[in-house]
Design a protein around this motif. Structure first.
Motif, PDB file in Angstrom:
ATOM      1  N   ASP A 166      72.325  44.787  13.374  1.00 47.17           N
ATOM      2  CA  ASP A 166      72.228  44.118  12.073  1.00 47.17           C
ATOM      3  C   ASP A 166      70.775  43.709  11.852  1.00 47.17           C
ATOM      4  O   ASP A 166      70.007  43.541  12.817  1.00 47.17           O
ATOM      5  CB  ASP A 166      73.138  42.887  12.005  1.00 47.17           C
ATOM      6  CG  ASP A 166      73.458  42.507  10.555  1.00 47.17           C
ATOM      7  OD1 ASP A 166      72.971  43.195   9.624  1.00 47.17           O
ATOM      8  OD2 ASP A 166      74.205  41.531  10.347  1.00 47.17           O
ATOM      9  N   SER A 167      70.437  43.573  10.589  1.00 47.11           N
ATOM     10  CA  SER A 167      69.049  43.255  10.267  1.00 47.11           C
ATOM     11  C   SER A 167      68.984  42.343   9.053  1.00 47.11           C
ATOM     12  O   SER A 167      69.941  42.240   8.284  1.00 47.11           O
ATOM     13  CB  SER A 167      68.268  44.536   9.975  1.00 47.11           C
ATOM     14  OG  SER A 167      68.671  45.076   8.743  1.00 47.11           O
ATOM     15  N   ILE A 168      67.848  41.729   8.897  1.00 47.58           N
ATOM     16  CA  ILE A 168      67.576  40.916   7.712  1.00 47.58           C
ATOM     17  C   ILE A 168      66.264  41.392   7.116  1.00 47.58           C
ATOM     18  O   ILE A 168      65.251  41.494   7.810  1.00 47.58           O
ATOM     19  CB  ILE A 168      67.467  39.416   8.075  1.00 47.58           C
ATOM     20  CG1 ILE A 168      68.786  38.912   8.650  1.00 47.58           C
ATOM     21  CG2 ILE A 168      67.077  38.595   6.833  1.00 47.58           C
ATOM     22  CD1 ILE A 168      68.697  37.499   9.218  1.00 47.58           C
ATOM     23  N   LEU A 241      72.292  35.507  14.213  1.00 48.64           N
ATOM     24  CA  LEU A 241      72.520  36.955  14.207  1.00 48.64           C
ATOM     25  C   LEU A 241      72.945  37.462  15.585  1.00 48.64           C
ATOM     26  O   LEU A 241      73.892  38.248  15.716  1.00 48.64           O
ATOM     27  CB  LEU A 241      71.216  37.644  13.770  1.00 48.64           C
ATOM     28  CG  LEU A 241      71.330  38.987  13.082  1.00 48.64           C
ATOM     29  CD1 LEU A 241      72.158  38.888  11.817  1.00 48.64           C
ATOM     30  CD2 LEU A 241      69.940  39.526  12.751  1.00 48.64           C
TER      31      LEU A 241
END
Lengths: 255, 972
Positions: A166-168, A241
């Motif tokens: 996952d990333s932001i 996260l």
């Protein structure tokens, strides 16, 4: 400026060209970076060496170093963690050109793809002599300079039981300002890689899932502040996260 | 080295250098469909070709790499269906679909999108929308918002796999690409106006024909390069160019010592320029990292770059101002100490003040005392880039009459000619400016930015010179949107009546004052004027707008679509949201209660105008309330707003959904100032040439102007041949800015067409009359390519043309007209946004954008909705991802379209466009402007939706995850 272009038909010829002292000679993958260089160099195009396939051997994926990101995406599927990371890396055109070998050389810490490779148990296989090097070791050596007379022929990637990512970023497909990739293996071991800043992603944990040191992981972010995000933000969002992803990787759902 | 390339199934030998990119080789060989986007990392994809059937960037691979592979370019996939006696297979269905669906705006990236999607449908019989978007993900488009290109690919795939027939294909294209329309009765009477006609240049663009400035044989041209300053503020102590001049292949190196010192403004505006004259082609001082130091012309780009490295510059560094809050401090360094500086109005270089505005309407202090609550807050809006995919590009040469020809991608050819004449030491009559197709501009090409560079070098060498920016140069040396710091103060009564509204602005114009005054004037004039208050305040609103426009040592700002209004709408609409929520008022009804209504005075019209004295103006058409109602329905506002359950996401407690609204008002043209001209003449087959100085930068204005002419003349749009624009051959026009083309140039075109129509009717009446029946011209009606008598007889336009040109009392039927407007009727919009926020990380996803717009009568719903869709996505970048930031030395953080992230096709929110027509009586077809208003409402609507989702009160954009998370914490 590129002074010479060579397209050898075999590894021996390629290595012979790379061994020359002058002109400075470097391998050419997809060309997405090197084609625009203004340095006086010669390039050795590796496209005819046949290193452009993904194969499975025993419990490993063997990814030829000239395999394009798009081919890897097609192999694993766009909904796989590696697929998601590759989509973040670039649009279709560049994915059709950029190779895994070139990416290993050129990617920085904001690369989602390199982050997910770090999370896997990856080894780089070098010619001549098929010597192997752990990807973490490679990332360290890369910044110090490496022996340019050798070639990455393939990447050996251990199959994982589950991989999550996952990333932001500022938009759904913006370069990450923070990303985590977690690979869990059959033996219960977990590898956690962190990206989104710096020169390269970092492997922040490798060990038994029961012993994940969240505060240690988060400490890695203590000096992550740059022009894109502050330490404080990355630490706060990073903690959230990584916990979510660990739950997802180990339990199949977020906690 | 000699290589063989297989291009479109033909293998040909090419002598190339090892360093030549495939793009370079293709373009040199005349394959102009592959475009140069200036990028270093291949991120724009305008140069797409198919390599063994897969889309790749020809700028990012060496030509030698392509040997042994099958290359396909746009030139190889289809051609014009009608080529006289020669039979062809015509256009590829994808090309046809792009042309018919409105998927082409500026057309610069169109060949790339067609090729990328061809690769998909050649492989996949029935691609999903996700797959289509993925196929387009390597091509950045700044114009369309990707909606229509995606529909074009869908329809083409369906035609190819046989699930629809040819007629269904055409229907599907139009139906799926059309916006929702709420028509006025008057618009139903038109035959051509209001119809989704195909763009007049679509067929050319979809084939990748040589339409743009750089699409010419450059083999005899010198290539120009510029040495840019590496320091933010310095005097050039010493500059030595001897080594550079002596480099073989270099034809000229120019510094400030070599050319006349003529002060000017690069702002492409009408005369006199409403701003200070504060720059030179080259100066002995540099004022930002990226300012010009020297020009080089050489035989190749590589030689020119080598020459730049050989220029030895010694700077005397000066203290720099990088924060606009520092500019007016007493001890601040002075940017403009040159004696030639020419003030405009209240500019004062001693205070680093490029311009100042002080407007008080009504009695603001009294209004505040009458309020029950006073709300004050500070807002920050960023510097952002136009990011047109075609970079700035110019080609200059002396023609055989020793006149200087400037072929340039400009929005303002006539202003360019006027402004350049003194700079170059030439009279206007010895300069000819030719504007080919523009590959996007968005205001960035309303600047005389690079034309002088190429022109000086042509004068110096006597040779043709070609100059184009790289993407990095666009970021460090071109113009951008003015960043602003804004303080708002609003007085409100308990019932929600606004009693007074005040905005104080600090505008950062960067190193030069181009557009600073007029951009900032718009910030107040449009953004503040929409809320006048209710009751007694409607007749006498209390509004204050004060602004200081200051210099800093950063790249100059300039014109950018919206022209100051987006900067103002953000704080105003955030302020309205805050007030409504704090006072427990419905945010929509609160806004409508205080909003301007039809028949009311534009409150700023008595105190502000761009370049001319203000005159009172009554706003005649306001479709705002209907925009709100239709927009609310489209986004399902009643179901979602205030519904706690809707705000939650099942299974993901950290996600919150939110919905937001923002209202906006723009302007249409600049009254009493800007003029457009048009000329029209008949041809022997009854077609007409329409010559206009107006410049279509991708908006579709050439088509819209043709439709208006066609409506008057009773012929289809395809019978109007549009030529735009060339200062030698087309009438004067102010150019493309201020949302003025449809309104100003459109009225000029209509008047010119009316003059031609009058001559057509006189001749038709004469031809239809005989001894028994005398037909008066006033009774003739033009439609269906015929002139009709009241008795039902008709005569074709072709017969009339032949008669007039060859048979009786020969004359050239033609009309010429111009128009300057006394008013600037504002368009209005209601913008809605739906978002999802991760309240633990600040990660934001914009799910849906709905925009309902009152732009008067819509002349072409396809091109107009394309403007809205593309504008909304530019505005979405402003809302969430786009921002230009500088370090402590004034170096840019963003130098490419990777760090400066503009949206890709595969990450788009759902979008819907609704046109709420009103009939604007001051335009011949009831039209108002459409091009700029989509920039205004998205950023505040998104921020308002974030507040609705999680209570985060944002006062700065872009709404990055970090800013959102911080605001969430502050809310707690």
């Amino acid at each position: 400026m590129i002074k010479e272009y060579h397209r050898p038909k075999n590894v021996r010829d390629a290595l012979a060209l790379l061994e020359r002292e002058t002109p400075r000679t470097i391998p050419l993958g997809g060309g997405t970076t090197i084609s625009k260089t203004r340095d006086d160099i010669a390039v050795v195009d590796l496209q005819d060496l046949g290193w452009n396939k993904v194969e499975v051997k025993d419990n490993d994926y063997l990814i030829g170093s000239m395999t394009t990101l798009e081919s890897i995406l097609e192999y694993f599927g766009k909904n796989s963690a590696i697929g998601k990371a590759i989509i973040l890396e670039a649009g279709k055109n560049i994915r059709n050109m950029a190779t895994i070998g070139g990416s290993l050389v050129a990617c920085n810490g904001r690369s989602a793809f390199l982050t997910i490779l770090m999370a896997h148990r990856c080894e780089l296989v070098w010619e001549p002599e098929e010597r192997s090097m752990d990807i973490g070791e490679w990332v360290k050596q890369r910044s110090l300079g490496w022996d340019k007379k050798k070639l990455i022929s393939k990447v050996r990637m251990k199959k994982a039981e589950s991989v999550v990512f996952d990333s932001i970023g500022r938009s759904p497909l913006d370069q990450p300002i923070l990303c985590y990739a977690i690979a869990k293996f059959e033996d219960g071991m977990v590898r956690i890689a962190l990206g989104g800043f710096g020169d390269s992603p970092v492997l922040v944990f490798a060990g038994d899932v029961r012993h994940i040191d969240y505060s240690g992981i988060n400490d890695t972010l203590s000096h992550s502040g740059d022009e894109w995000a502050s330490n404080e933000y990355r630490k706060e969002a990073g903690e959230v996260l990584v916990r979510r992803l660990v739950d997802l990787a180990t339990n199949g759902k977020e906690g | 080295m000699l290589i063989n390339l297989n291009i479109n199934n033909v293998i040909s030998p090419f002598e190339v250098r090892p360093s030549d990119t495939l793009l370079h080789v293709l373009r040199n060989a005349g394959y102009f469909g592959a475009k140069f986007g200036g990028c270093k990392k291949g991120e724009c994809g305008a140069c797409t070709v198919l390599l063994d059937g897969k889309p790749v960037n020809s700028c990012s691979m060496l030509a030698a790499q392509a040997e042994g592979h099958a290359l396909q370019t746009i030139e190889g996939i289809g051609e014009h269906p009608d080529q006289g006696w020669k039979k062809t297979d015509g256009l590829h269905p994808l090309q046809q679909a792009f042309a018919e669906s409105g998927a082409i705006q500026c057309g610069y990236c169109t060949p790339a999108m067609v090729l990328a999607s061809k690769a998909l449908i050649d492989q996949k019989e029935n691609p999903t929308e996700d797959e289509i978007r993925d196929s387009l993900s390597g091509v950045l488009c700044r114009c369309t918002g990707y909606k229509k290109p995606v529909e074009a690919v869908k329809a083409s795939a369906a035609l190819k796999n046989g699930s629809i027939t040819e007629p269904e294909f055409m229907d599907q294209l139009k139906v799926n690409c059309m916006p929702q329309m709420d028509l006025v009765p008057e618009a139903r009477e038109f035959n051509t106006v209001g119809k989704p006609d195909t763009k007049v240049d679509a067929i050319k663009l979809v084939q990748g024909k040589s339409a743009f400035t750089a699409d010419i044989d450059l083999s005899d041209a010198l290539i120009a390069k510029v040495l840019f300053s590496t320091v933010a503020h310095a005097r050039i102590k010493r500059i030595n160019v001897e080594k550079a001049r002596n480099l073989p292949g270099v034809h000229a190196v120019l510094t400030y010592k070599d050319i006349p010192r003529v002060v000017f403004s690069s702002a492409g505006q009408s005369d006199p320029i409403p701003g200070p004259l504060d720059m030179f082609s080259l100066d002995n001082k540099v004022r930002f990292v990226g300012d010009r130091v020297a020009f080089v012309a050489a035989e190749t780009a590589q030689i020119a770059e080598e020459a730049l490295k050989l220029i030895d510059v010694e700077y005397e560094e000066l203290p720099a101002i990088l924060d606009s809050s520092e500019s007016m401090k007493p001890d601040a360094p002075k940017l403009h100490d040159e004696p030639e500086y020419q003030n405009f109005a209240d500019s004062n270089p001693d205070k680093n003040l490029a311009a100042e505005i002080r407007i008080d309407i009504g009695n603001v202090e009294k209004g505040f005392t009458e309020a029950d609550r006073i709300f004050e807050a500070d807002y920050v809006v960023p510097k952002v880039q136009q990011a047109h995919i075609e970079p700035h590009v110019a080609y200059t040469y002396w023609d055989s009459d020793d006149r200087l020809v400037i072929r340039t991608s400009t929005q303002v050819p006539f202003h360019a000619r006027r402004i350049l004449a003194p700079v170059l030491g030439l009279p206007i009559k010895r300069i000819r400016v030719i504007k080919p197709r523009i590959g996007g501009g968005f205001g960035g090409k309303q600047e005389i930015l690079i034309e002088d560079i190429a022109a000086h070098l042509t004068i110096a060498t006597g040779k043709p010179v070609f100059f184009e920016y790289t993407r990095e140069e666009e970021f460090i040396a071109a113009r951008s949107r003015h960043p602003m710091k804004i303080h708002m103060k609003t007085g409100v009564k308990r019932d929600g009546t606004i009693t007074a509204n005040e905005m104080r602005v600090l505008t950062d114009t960067g190193a030069y004052g181009c557009h600073g005054l007029t951009v900032t004037g718009n910030t107040g004039q449009k953004a503040m004027a929409i809320y006048v208050g209710d009751g007694q305040y409607r007749k006498s609103p209390n509004i204050r707008f004060y602004a200081d426009i200051v210099y800093t040592n950063t790249p100059p700002a300039g014109a950018f679509r919206g022209y100051g209004v987006p900067q103002g709408v953000y704080p105003v609409e955030r302020q309205m949201e805050t007030i409504a929520r704090e006072m427990n008022l419905d945010p929509v009804e609160f806004r409508l209660k205080n909003a301007l209504r039809a028949g009311e005075l534009q409150p700023f019209s008595t105190s502000w105008s761009e370049g001319r004295e203000p005159r009172p103006e009554i706003v005649q058409t306001v479709g705002l309330e209907k925009c709100v109602r239709l927009g609310q329905k489209a986004i399902d506002w009643q179901e979602k707003f205030g519904n706690i359950r809707w705000h939650q996401v099942e299974g993901k407690p950290y996600l919150r959904k939110g919905i937001g609204v923002a209202l906006a008002m723009q302007g249409t043209a600049i009254p009493y100032l800007d003029m457009g001209g048009a000329s029209i003449k008949i041809n022997e087959d009854g077609s007409f040439n329409l010559l206009i100085g107006a410049t279509d930068l991708g908006t579709g204005s050439d088509t819209v102007l043709a439709q208006m002419a066609a409506e008057i003349l009773g012929i289809p749009t395809e019978d109007i041949l549009v030529y735009s624009s060339d200062t030698d051959f087309t009438p004067f026009d102010k150019g493309a800015y201020a949302s003025s083309t449809t309104y100003i140039s459109g009225t000029a075109v209509t008047k010119a067409a009316q003059k031609a129509a009058e001559r057509v009717k006189i001749r038709a009446a004469s031809m239809l009359s005989d001894e028994k029946r005398v037909i008066g011209p006033e009774s003739i009606v033009l439609h269906d390519r015929h002139a009709w008598a009241p008795d039902g007889r008709s005569i074709s336009m072709a017969e009339i043309a032949r008669n007039s040109l060859h048979i009786v009392d020969q004359e050239q039927i033609m009309g010429t007209a111009s128009y300057v407007s006394p008013v600037a009727p504002p368009p209005f919009s209601a913008q809605f946004a739906e978002v999802t926020v991760d309240v633990e990380t600040g990660k934001l996803t914009v799910e849906k954008l709905v925009m309902a717009v009152d732009s008067g009568v819509i002349v072409n719903p396809l091109t107009a909705s394309g403007q809205i869709e593309g504008g909304m996505i530019q505005a979405l970048g402003y809302a969430v991802s786009e921002e230009m930031v500088y370090d402590e030395k004034g170096n840019a953080r963003e130098k490419d379209l990777v760090d400066y992230h503009i949206f890709r096709a595969d990450e788009m929110p759902e979008m819907k466009t609704i046109f709420v027509e009103t009939y604007e009586p001051t335009h011949p077809f009831g039209a108002k402007a459409v091009a700029e208003i989509p920039m205004d409402g998205v950023a505040p609507a998104v921020s308002n939706a974030i507040q609705d989702a999680c209570g985060a009160i944002l006062k700065q954009i872009p709404a990055t995850p970090e800013r959102i998370l911080k605001a969430i914490h502050q809310g707690k």
